[in-house]
Structures are given as structure tokens and as C-alpha cells.
Design a protein around this motif. Structure first.
Motif, PDB file in Angstrom:
ATOM      1  N   ALA A 229       2.789  17.833 -10.728  1.00 26.30           N
ATOM      2  CA  ALA A 229       2.931  16.393 -10.478  1.00 26.30           C
ATOM      3  C   ALA A 229       2.982  15.595 -11.774  1.00 26.30           C
ATOM      4  CB  ALA A 229       1.769  15.910  -9.605  1.00 26.30           C
ATOM      5  N   GLY A 230       2.520  16.218 -12.877  1.00 24.27           N
ATOM      6  CA  GLY A 230       2.455  15.468 -14.129  1.00 24.27           C
ATOM      7  C   GLY A 230       3.618  15.733 -15.079  1.00 24.27           C
ATOM      8  N   ILE A 231       4.452  16.723 -14.772  1.00 28.56           N
ATOM      9  CA  ILE A 231       5.589  17.014 -15.652  1.00 28.56           C
ATOM     10  C   ILE A 231       6.604  15.874 -15.526  1.00 28.56           C
ATOM     11  CG2 ILE A 231       7.581  18.545 -15.945  1.00 28.56           C
ATOM     12  CD1 ILE A 231       5.683  20.881 -15.233  1.00 28.56           C
ATOM     13  N   VAL A 232       7.057  15.385 -16.665  1.00 24.53           N
ATOM     14  CA  VAL A 232       7.990  14.251 -16.649  1.00 24.53           C
ATOM     15  C   VAL A 232       9.364  14.720 -17.119  1.00 24.53           C
ATOM     16  CG1 VAL A 232       8.456  11.918 -17.487  1.00 24.53           C
ATOM     17  CG2 VAL A 232       6.085  12.682 -17.186  1.00 24.53           C
ATOM     18  N   LEU A 233      10.354  14.526 -16.269  1.00 21.83           N
ATOM     19  CA  LEU A 233      11.738  14.838 -16.644  1.00 21.83           C
ATOM     20  C   LEU A 233      12.249  13.637 -17.439  1.00 21.83           C
ATOM     21  CD1 LEU A 233      14.229  16.665 -16.440  1.00 21.83           C
ATOM     22  CD2 LEU A 233      14.758  15.580 -14.248  1.00 21.83           C
ATOM     23  N   LEU A 234      12.330  13.820 -18.760  1.00 17.68           N
ATOM     24  CA  LEU A 234      12.678  12.688 -19.619  1.00 17.68           C
ATOM     25  C   LEU A 234      14.181  12.454 -19.640  1.00 17.68           C
ATOM     26  CD1 LEU A 234      10.327  13.356 -22.679  1.00 17.68           C
ATOM     27  CD2 LEU A 234      10.085  11.570 -20.950  1.00 17.68           C
ATOM     28  N   LYS A 235      14.941  13.546 -19.642  1.00 16.95           N
ATOM     29  CA  LYS A 235      16.398  13.419 -19.751  1.00 16.95           C
ATOM     30  C   LYS A 235      17.027  14.550 -18.968  1.00 16.95           C
ATOM     31  CE  LYS A 235      20.195  13.424 -23.046  1.00 16.95           C
ATOM     32  NZ  LYS A 235      20.640  13.434 -24.441  1.00 16.95           N
ATOM     33  N   ASN A 236      18.129  14.260 -18.276  1.00 20.25           N
ATOM     34  CA  ASN A 236      18.830  15.326 -17.554  1.00 20.25           C
ATOM     35  C   ASN A 236      20.289  14.939 -17.370  1.00 20.25           C
ATOM     36  OD1 ASN A 236      19.432  17.593 -16.086  1.00 20.25           O
ATOM     37  ND2 ASN A 236      18.529  16.835 -14.165  1.00 20.25           N
ATOM     38  N   ASP A 237      21.158  15.558 -18.161  1.00 16.49           N
ATOM     39  CA  ASP A 237      22.583  15.294 -18.001  1.00 16.49           C
ATOM     40  C   ASP A 237      23.209  16.236 -16.983  1.00 16.49           C
ATOM     41  OD1 ASP A 237      22.345  13.319 -19.842  1.00 16.49           O
ATOM     42  OD2 ASP A 237      23.291  14.382 -21.499  1.00 16.49           O
ATOM     43  N   GLY A 238      22.442  16.694 -16.027  1.00 18.82           N
ATOM     44  CA  GLY A 238      22.980  17.513 -14.945  1.00 18.82           C
ATOM     45  C   GLY A 238      22.715  19.001 -15.098  1.00 18.82           C
ATOM     46  N   LEU A 239      22.082  19.406 -16.199  1.00 18.21           N
ATOM     47  CA  LEU A 239      21.808  20.835 -16.401  1.00 18.21           C
ATOM     48  C   LEU A 239      20.714  21.345 -15.459  1.00 18.21           C
ATOM     49  CD1 LEU A 239      22.284  23.408 -18.073  1.00 18.21           C
ATOM     50  CD2 LEU A 239      20.724  22.490 -19.795  1.00 18.21           C
ATOM     51  N   LEU A 240      19.765  20.469 -15.158  1.00 15.98           N
ATOM     52  CA  LEU A 240      18.647  20.855 -14.289  1.00 15.98           C
ATOM     53  C   LEU A 240      18.864  20.314 -12.883  1.00 15.98           C
ATOM     54  CD1 LEU A 240      15.607  20.212 -16.670  1.00 15.98           C
ATOM     55  CD2 LEU A 240      16.697  22.389 -16.103  1.00 15.98           C
TER      56      LEU A 240
ATOM     57  N   GLY B  40      10.565   8.291 -15.850  1.00 18.83           N
ATOM     58  CA  GLY B  40      10.576   9.684 -15.400  1.00 18.83           C
ATOM     59  C   GLY B  40      11.698   9.857 -14.392  1.00 18.83           C
ATOM     60  N   LEU B  41      12.483  10.920 -14.548  1.00 12.47           N
ATOM     61  CA  LEU B  41      13.634  11.139 -13.667  1.00 12.47           C
ATOM     62  C   LEU B  41      13.263  12.093 -12.529  1.00 12.47           C
ATOM     63  CD1 LEU B  41      16.286  11.683 -16.506  1.00 12.47           C
ATOM     64  CD2 LEU B  41      15.782   9.551 -15.262  1.00 12.47           C
ATOM     65  N   SER B  42      14.167  12.164 -11.577  1.00 18.73           N
ATOM     66  CA  SER B  42      13.967  13.009 -10.407  1.00 18.73           C
ATOM     67  C   SER B  42      15.262  13.775 -10.164  1.00 18.73           C
ATOM     68  CB  SER B  42      13.647  12.098  -9.214  1.00 18.73           C
ATOM     69  OG  SER B  42      13.768  12.789  -7.997  1.00 18.73           O
ATOM     70  N   TYR B  43      15.209  14.807  -9.318  1.00 22.17           N
ATOM     71  CA  TYR B  43      16.453  15.473  -8.913  1.00 22.17           C
ATOM     72  C   TYR B  43      17.095  14.761  -7.727  1.00 22.17           C
ATOM     73  CZ  TYR B  43      14.794  19.353 -11.845  1.00 22.17           C
ATOM     74  OH  TYR B  43      14.355  20.127 -12.882  1.00 22.17           O
ATOM     75  N   THR B  44      16.439  13.721  -7.214  1.00 24.60           N
ATOM     76  CA  THR B  44      17.076  12.891  -6.193  1.00 24.60           C
ATOM     77  C   THR B  44      17.129  11.461  -6.722  1.00 24.60           C
ATOM     78  OG1 THR B  44      17.090  12.297  -3.844  1.00 24.60           O
ATOM     79  CG2 THR B  44      14.931  12.397  -4.913  1.00 24.60           C
ATOM     80  N   SER B  45      17.588  10.526  -5.885  1.00 26.90           N
ATOM     81  CA  SER B  45      17.645   9.125  -6.329  1.00 26.90           C
ATOM     82  C   SER B  45      17.000   8.240  -5.270  1.00 26.90           C
ATOM     83  CB  SER B  45      19.101   8.715  -6.566  1.00 26.90           C
ATOM     84  OG  SER B  45      19.881   9.120  -5.465  1.00 26.90           O
TER      85      SER B  45
ATOM     86  N   PHE C 191      13.460  25.268 -11.967  1.00 26.53           N
ATOM     87  CA  PHE C 191      14.338  25.834 -10.945  1.00 26.53           C
ATOM     88  C   PHE C 191      14.421  24.971  -9.685  1.00 26.53           C
ATOM     89  CE2 PHE C 191      13.737  29.535 -13.641  1.00 26.53           C
ATOM     90  CZ  PHE C 191      15.040  30.016 -13.707  1.00 26.53           C
ATOM     91  N   GLY C 192      13.790  23.813  -9.689  1.00 26.60           N
ATOM     92  CA  GLY C 192      13.949  22.874  -8.586  1.00 26.60           C
ATOM     93  C   GLY C 192      13.103  23.160  -7.365  1.00 26.60           C
ATOM     94  N   GLU C 193      12.177  24.117  -7.492  1.00 30.23           N
ATOM     95  CA  GLU C 193      11.266  24.353  -6.363  1.00 30.23           C
ATOM     96  C   GLU C 193      10.381  23.120  -6.194  1.00 30.23           C
ATOM     97  OE1 GLU C 193       7.584  27.262  -5.950  1.00 30.23           O
ATOM     98  OE2 GLU C 193       9.332  28.131  -6.962  1.00 30.23           O
ATOM     99  N   VAL C 194      10.072  22.494  -7.310  1.00 30.38           N
ATOM    100  CA  VAL C 194       9.343  21.219  -7.306  1.00 30.38           C
ATOM    101  C   VAL C 194      10.279  20.173  -7.895  1.00 30.38           C
ATOM    102  CG1 VAL C 194       7.499  19.949  -8.471  1.00 30.38           C
ATOM    103  CG2 VAL C 194       7.036  22.200  -7.476  1.00 30.38           C
ATOM    104  N   ASN C 195      10.401  19.061  -7.187  1.00 34.68           N
ATOM    105  CA  ASN C 195      11.220  17.953  -7.686  1.00 34.68           C
ATOM    106  C   ASN C 195      10.344  17.087  -8.595  1.00 34.68           C
ATOM    107  OD1 ASN C 195      12.988  15.875  -8.086  1.00 34.68           O
ATOM    108  ND2 ASN C 195      13.406  15.521  -5.907  1.00 34.68           N
ATOM    109  N   PRO C 196      10.678  16.943  -9.861  1.00 33.24           N
ATOM    110  CA  PRO C 196       9.756  16.223 -10.765  1.00 33.24           C
ATOM    111  C   PRO C 196       9.514  14.779 -10.319  1.00 33.24           C
ATOM    112  CG  PRO C 196      11.884  16.614 -11.826  1.00 33.24           C
ATOM    113  CD  PRO C 196      11.892  17.394 -10.547  1.00 33.24           C
ATOM    114  N   SER C 197       8.259  14.379 -10.398  1.00 35.19           N
ATOM    115  CA  SER C 197       7.926  13.004 -10.002  1.00 35.19           C
ATOM    116  C   SER C 197       6.970  12.352 -10.997  1.00 35.19           C
ATOM    117  CB  SER C 197       7.299  12.992  -8.604  1.00 35.19           C
ATOM    118  OG  SER C 197       6.091  13.724  -8.626  1.00 35.19           O
ATOM    119  N   GLY C 198       6.719  13.011 -12.142  1.00 37.52           N
ATOM    120  CA  GLY C 198       5.830  12.422 -13.143  1.00 37.52           C
ATOM    121  C   GLY C 198       6.494  11.228 -13.815  1.00 37.52           C
ATOM    122  N   ARG C 199       5.662  10.291 -14.234  1.00 38.79           N
ATOM    123  CA  ARG C 199       6.138   9.104 -14.954  1.00 38.79           C
ATOM    124  C   ARG C 199       5.246   8.928 -16.183  1.00 38.79           C
ATOM    125  NH1 ARG C 199       9.363   9.998 -11.493  1.00 38.79           N
ATOM    126  NH2 ARG C 199      10.143   8.605  -9.873  1.00 38.79           N
TER     127      ARG C 199
END
Ligand code: BGC
Length: 703
Positions: A339-350, A585-590, A521-529
Motif C-alpha cells: 500500500a505504500g509503494i508509490v508509482l512515480l512515473k510510468n510511460d506504459g512499461l508497467l 502517485g500513479l495507478s494502473y487505472t484512472s 507485475f500488476g498483482e497489486v495496483n499501486p495506490s501509494g501517494r
């Protein structure tokens, strides 16, 4: 019970404390205010028997059934124990704070509190809530970021969790221990309103919500007076205005006097063998000489007893040896890390596909473990560290300065997640070899680290040990690069434009690699901020040169150009855009926001609809900010809601603004005051990205 009427649970804690106190001799009272180190050392005076090898202890009084206080560090798990006596390590405080999730942080507190209890401890020296004013501070990882509301609410949650195990927890370090350089001598120079609106507010909210039995003072001085002798902080604010009923203990080596501290409000000297003198051994003499009223000793002991009754130390004596479900506890640590991991940047690789053919895993120790922060909070894991470096230092703090890795292997985790992928490892010390390996693989992942520790600050915000060059070289060799950061706080990223995906994993705890793998691997959708800003450079921070760093020894002052505007508020005020803002913090959804309704008047609350507009389930952190007050731009977090949504799902959320964040501290009136008028507010995805704006009208009020 008749000969121990204080064991009657129907009585209030206050009444029970008064009953025992009435039976105590002067000598017995003195026992309770004198704390000792729990771990004898050849360089220090010998403590009495009874320590458990941890941070400290206070003897009990058998005649009256007053238990020993056995004290352990702290917020990330049961620390200070020796190799071979492990426990479960939660992710760092910043990782926990990045979840913005009260329930999760409370569950983490309950887990580590249960371990403390099972190991025979009944006082946890937890609750670190110093705000991040200095991004280079070696202890930022232990704390909860730069915002008084977020940090205050979350420390309260952690304390509730810990104390649900019939323990006393502290909140610390009161106040302004914002850097490690010169922490024993520096004076934090700040004006009262700025202090009230920032660090003190975090403590105030944390104490209200967490009800800690004890407050630990800071090492430093505040406006020239040591925290442990600070009448304004301890007497006037904490015990007076806030009516705090618990007791105040000093930090280890942080008490400097007998009656000056006792008169100011310090109730217990901790680990006194570390202090220059065992100051509280002389309290009896001070009373006899008329330098301290005897009633003050009664008050000190009364407060300690109150906390011990209130938090169950008499009624639920701890039982060393209670079984600990290690798997369940490590699972809890993993949930917190995810829950604490923050996706800072993602140009579509993850997220990465499990079908990926080959991965180059690069990073110092990425084959065997994840980094942990150094110092008193460092938790020895159940089966020992994966790797540990001893410092070359004779300092008495040397034991803190060990760079250590928890046994949670990124390489193994990634291999398990993508069993058919060819997994190739390089430790990154040979940049050319690492780049060559990356060139041969479909995807490269660099695990980059910044080790920080209590007692020392980092010299700068760059990734150390040539890792910037490593990232740049690997990025050139393979454009499909993910950088996973294991850092104690913010770092600068001159390489950011060359890297398509960056994940901030902090010090991710006992199951850190598993959490990182689940997010990659997307098993968890990042939600950290982010619970703190990442500045673009040290030059943008309030004190571009770390205060005191150029000084060999002796006292010095630290000033805070940011005043109450810690972190994002400073960057907003000075027009210096951060690299990554607080709240980001980014997510794999919007997510989309609509239908903002403002309920204003005497108080402020808003409601809105949040929709998951993407293809994956995920959690969003909806943030409410004050953006304008009195016609001037401002930036203050007023509240937030964390909401989980299935794809396409809409939920209505309501966020009530914390009144003290709408108010200013009115020095003349000595209280919080919301001015009558119009206010700009915004629903935002970070401190710098408003999405919906509105105006609120508030009638003036004292809060
Ligand atoms: C730290 C405290 C800690 C104490 C006991 C000190 O060095 O500042 O946070 O609780 O040691 O270990």
C-alpha cells in the motif's frame, strides 16, 4: 484485592493511581522516575538488574504489585534486540504514511504491539512524528512525512494499534528533532505561531487520536532551551492547554538536569546511565533542599501510574513467550509495503507481463535482500539479516551505523512471478558489465538505494555510490528500464527523462521484495501517494546547506525559512516546482471526479463522486486542499479519503476539513482562529494538481 484496592477495575485510572501513590514511600516513588539502559555496556555505568537487552527499563515495586516497565523501540517493529532474537519488520514510516490508510497503519501498530507484548515488553518507544523539514535528515524514514494533518492522523492510528495490546506507547520526539547533525546540541529557532501550525499540530492531532501513555522529548534545544527542560512545551502547551494526562520521558542521553527538567515537566529520566549524571537519582536531595516541591514528585509518579493503569499494565501483565504467528505478521508487513509503494512515473512499461522473456536484475544486494534504515528503530528479522556491514567507527553510536538488508530477495521474487523468464543478475558495481547485461535482456530493473540512519544525515540528495551513472548507462543499453528506489527519503533524479518507469519502494520491510514484485507485475495496483515532496535540487530546499554540517563541534542554531510552511507549502510559496509533489502517485487505472458539493458555514465538508474509469480495480486517494485564503494563494491539506473501486464503479465520498488547517494560530488570543471570508478549495491528485475547484464561505470562528 482488599489489601490492594487499586486493583479494582471499576475505579478510574486516576483514582487507582492515587490509591497506590498514597501507599508509596519516597524511595519507591523515586524508583518509578528513574529509567535505566536495558543493555549494559562496558563503557557506561552499570544499570541495576532486570533489563531485557532492549532500549531500557524502569524497575517496579513488588510490595505494591507495580510492574517493571520494559521498554523497546519502536514504530517499525520490536527493535534493539540481538541477532538471533528476531521480529517482524514493517516497512519504514514513510512507506506506511504513503498508504494514506489509517486502518492499515493501525493494523500494523497492532501487529508490532502484539510482538512486543509476546516478548515481554510493555512500553513501546514508538510514534515518531517529527515533520520532514530537512530532506537530508537520516531519520526521515522513521517518521511520517511533512504534513501535520497526515502525520498526526497516521501516528494516532499507529498508537491506537500498538496500545490495543495493553501497552504504553510514546509519541516522539517532542519537538523539532528535524535533523541528526548536531541533534544533541542544536537549537531549533522558530516563532510560536509557526511551531503551533506545524510540528506541534502534528503532535496535538496524534495525541488526540492515539492517546499515547507517554511523550518522549527531543534531544535538541528549542529557542535555546533543551526539550527536556522546556516549560513552554511541556508545562504550558502539553500538560496545560492540551490537558495531557500521561507522563513525559526523556530521550536516551537527553536529560541535562535534575530540578530544571523536573520543574519544567519531565516526569521520567530514561536510560540514565547514558546521561552525564543520573540526574533523577538526586531528586530526593533536591526536595530536601527545597529546590523541588515534594508535590511535584507525586505528580510525576501519579502520571506514570495513571498511564500504566489506563493502558492495562496492571490488569494485563505481559506474558513473555506468547505464540507469534510469524506468517500472519509478515503478511501484514507485506500489505503495508504494497500500500505504500508509490508509482512515480510510468510511460506504459508497467505492469510487466509474466510472459516477459528475460529480465536483467541489477542492484547491490538485489539478489538477496531489501535495505533497512539504521538506528534504534532497526528491526532484526526473524532469521537474521541477509547482509550487514559494520561501520569503521568508535563512536558510541557505532552500533546504529550498520547498513543491513532484510532477507527478502527481489531476484527470487521476480523469478517466482515470471517462472519462464530468464533472470540475469548483476550487482551494479561494474557499470559496464551491468549495462552489457541489460542490453541482452528484454527488460532491465535497477534496484537503486540510499541508506540512511539515525545519528547521521545524508550529505546530499543524489543517489550515492555511482548509482546515477549506473542508471544512465543501463538506460542507454536498454530503454525498457524500471528503476525501483529503496530510499530513506527523497532523492534527486537527473536521469529521470531517460527512464520510462520509476517506483518508490522506500525501505519496504520484511516482505519488501514480495510487495515490489506484486506491484511490478500488476498483482497489486499501486495506490501509494507521496507523504513528502521530492525537490528538484538541494538548492530549492529551505536550507540549501545542511545546518551545522560545516561546524566541527559545539552548539549552533538552526533557523527555518519555511516557518509553518513545511514541505509542499514552501515549494508553493517560493514558486519552486518540486520534482514530484506531495500527494503524487500513479495507478494502473484512472479515476475521475464529479459532482463536488460544498457544505460550508461554520465548518467545511465536501462530497463528490469518484469513478474508476480504467480497466483494473484500484484505490485512489482523494485529496482536499485549501488553495486560497484571504485573497491570497496558499496550499494546505485539509483532509482526504482513500477509496477502493472496481473498474467502472462510482462511489460518493465525503471529506471533512480539519478546522485547525483552515485556521491560523492567533498569538494575541492564544488560540486557533478561522477568519470570516471566502476560501478557495480544490479536490486534487497532489498538492500541485487540482482537478475540481470551488469556493467556500466560512463564518469566523475560534476552534
Ligand atoms: C532515539 C530514540 C529511542 C532511544 C532508545 C534514541 O537514540 O532517539 O528514538 O527511542 O534511543 O533506543
Amino acid at each position: 484485592m482488599s489489601d490492594r484496592p487499586w486493583m479494582n477495575r471499576a475505579l478510574t485510572s486516576e483514582a487507582r493511581a492515587a490509591l497506590v501513590l498514597g501507599e508509596m514511600t519516597r524511595e519507591e516513588k523515586l524508583i518509578l522516575v528513574n529509567g535505566h539502559i536495558g543493555n549494559p555496556s562496558p563503557n557506561l555505568p552499570k544499570p541495576p538488574d532486570g533489563g531485557m537487552g532492549s532500549a531500557g527499563f524502569v524497575q517496579g515495586v513488588e510490595r505494591l504489585g507495580i510492574p517493571f516497565q520494559q521498554q523497546t523501540d519502536a514504530s517499525l517493529g520490536v527493535a534493539n534486540l540481538h541477532d538471533g532474537v528476531g521480529s517482524t519488520a514493517l516497512p519504514s514510516g514513510l512507506a506506511q504514511a504513503a498508504s494514506w490508510d489509517e486502518a492499515l497503519v493501525e493494523a500494523g501498530g497492532a501487529m508490532i504491539g502484539a510482538e512486543a507484548r509476546a516478548k515481554g515488553f510493555n512500553v513501546m518507544l514508538a510514534g515518531g512524528v517529527n515533520l520532514t523539514r530537512e530532506p537530508r535528515c537520516g531519520r526521515n524514514f522513521e517518521y511520517l512525512g511533512e504534513d501535520p494533518l497526515l502525520a498526526g492522523v497516521l501516528v494516532g492510528a499507529s498508537l491506537r494499534g500498538i496500545q490495543s495490546n495493553h501497552l504504553v506507547a510514546t509519541i516522539k520526539h517532542f519537538a523539532l528533532n528535524a535533523q541528526e547533525t548536531g541533534r544533541m546540541v542544536l537549537s531549533a529557532e522558530i516563532d510560536e505561531a509557526a511551531l503551533r501550525e506545524s510540528d506541534l499540530l502534528a503532535f496535538e492531532i496524534g495525541i488526540e487520536r492515539g492517546r499515547p501513555g507517554s511523550v518522549m522529548t527531543a534531544y535538541n534545544r528549542i529557542n535555546q532551551t533543551y526539550a527536556a527542560e522546556h516549560d513552554f512545551l511541556l508545562g504550558q502547551v502539553l500538560k496545560g492547554e492540551w490537558a495531557y494526562p500521561g507522563y513525559v520521558m526523556s530521550d536516551w542521553g537527553g536529560c541535562h538536569s535534575t530540578e530544571a527538567s523536573a520543574l519544567a515537566g519531565l516526569d521520567q529520566e530514561s536510560g540514565q546511565e547514558i546521561d552525564k549524571e543520573p540526574y533523577y537519582q538526586a531528586l530526593g536531595e533536591a526536595i530536601d533542599a527545597g529546590r523541588l516541591p515534594a508535590a511535584r514528585l507525586d505528580e510525576m509518579v501519579g502520571r506514570i501510574l495513571w498511564a500504566m493503569f489506563e493502558h492495562g499494565l496492571f490488569d494485563h501483565p505481559n506474558q513473555p513467550g506468547e505464540a507469534i504467528d510469524r506468517e500472519a505478521h509478515l503478511d501484514a508487513a507485506q500489505r503495508a509495503a504494497e500500500a505504500g509503494i508509490v508509482l512515480l512515473k510510468n510511460d506504459g512499461l508497467l505492469p510487466l507481463s509474466r510472459e516477459v522473456g528475460s529480465i536483467a536484475v541489477i542492484g547491490f544486494s538485489a539478489d538477496i535482500g531489501v535495505l533497512s534504515g539504521g538506528g534504534s528503530s532497526s528491526v532484526v528479522p526473524w532469521d537474521g539479516f541477509a547482509r550487514a556491514f559494520k561501520p569503521e567507527s568508535n563512536s558510541r553510536w557505532a552500533s546504529y551505523l550498520r547498513q543491513r538488508y532484510l532477507p527478502s530477495s527481489p531476484l527470487k521474487t521476480l523469478q517466482a512471478a515470471a517462472p519462464d523468464a530468464a533472470m540475469r543478475f548483476n550487482d551494479g558495481t561494474d557499470v559496464a558489465a551491468a549495462a552489457a547485461l541489460a542490453a541482452q535482456c528484454e527488460v532491465a530493473i535497477v534496484f537503486a538505494e540510499q541508506w540512511t540512519s539515525e545519528f547521521i544525515d545524508v550529505p546530499g540528495l543524489s543517489l550515492p555510490n555511482g548509482q546515477e551513472a549506473l542508471i544512465e548507462a543501463v538506460a542507454k543499453a536498454n530503454p525498457n528500464l524500471v528503476v525501483v528506489l529503496e530510499t530513506g527519503g527523497p532523492v534527486t533524479m537527473p536521469w529521470l527523462d531517460q527512464v520510462p518507469a520509476v517506483l518508490e519502494a522506500w525501505y519496504p520491510g520484511g516482505r519488501g521484495a514480495e510487495a515490489i514484485g506484486a506491484v511490478l507485475f500488476g498483482e497489486v495496483n499501486p495506490s501509494g501517494r507521496l507523504p513528502l515532496s521530492f525537490p528538484r535540487s538541494e538548492a530549492d530546499t529551505p536550507n540549501p546547506v545542511l545546518p551545522g554540517i560545516e561546524q566541527e563541534r559545539g552548539k549552533f542554531d538552526v533557523t527555518y525559512p519555511e516557518g509553518a510552511d513545511v514541505g509542499y507549502r514552501w515549494y508553493a510559496r517560493t514558486g519552486r516546482p518540486p520534482l514530484f509533489p506531495f500527494g503524487h502517485g500513479l495507478s494502473y487505472t484512472s479515476f475521475a471526479y464529479a459532482n463536488l458539493v460544498v457544505d460550508d458555514g461554520e465548518a467545511l465538508a465536501v462530497s463528490l463522486d469518484v469513478t474508476n474509469t480504467g480497466e483494473r480495480a484500484g484505490a485512489d486517494v482523494v485529496q482536499l486542499y485549501l488553495t486560497e485564503a484571504d485573497g491570497r494563494p496558499t496550499s494546505r491539506l485539509l483532509g482526504w479519503a482513500k477509496v477502493f473501486l472496481e473498474p467502472g464503479e462510482t462511489k460518493s465520498v465525503t471529506i471533512a476539513a480539519e478546522p485547525r488547517l483552515l485556521a491560523d494560530w492567533d498569538l494575541d488570543a492564544g488560540g486557533w482562529r478561522i477568519a470570516d471570508g471566502a476560501y478557495g478549495i480544490a479536490i486534487a491528485t497532489s498538492a500541485t494538481t487540482p482537478v475540481l475547484r470551488a469556493e467556500a464561505r466560512l463564518s469566523g470562528a475560534d476552534v
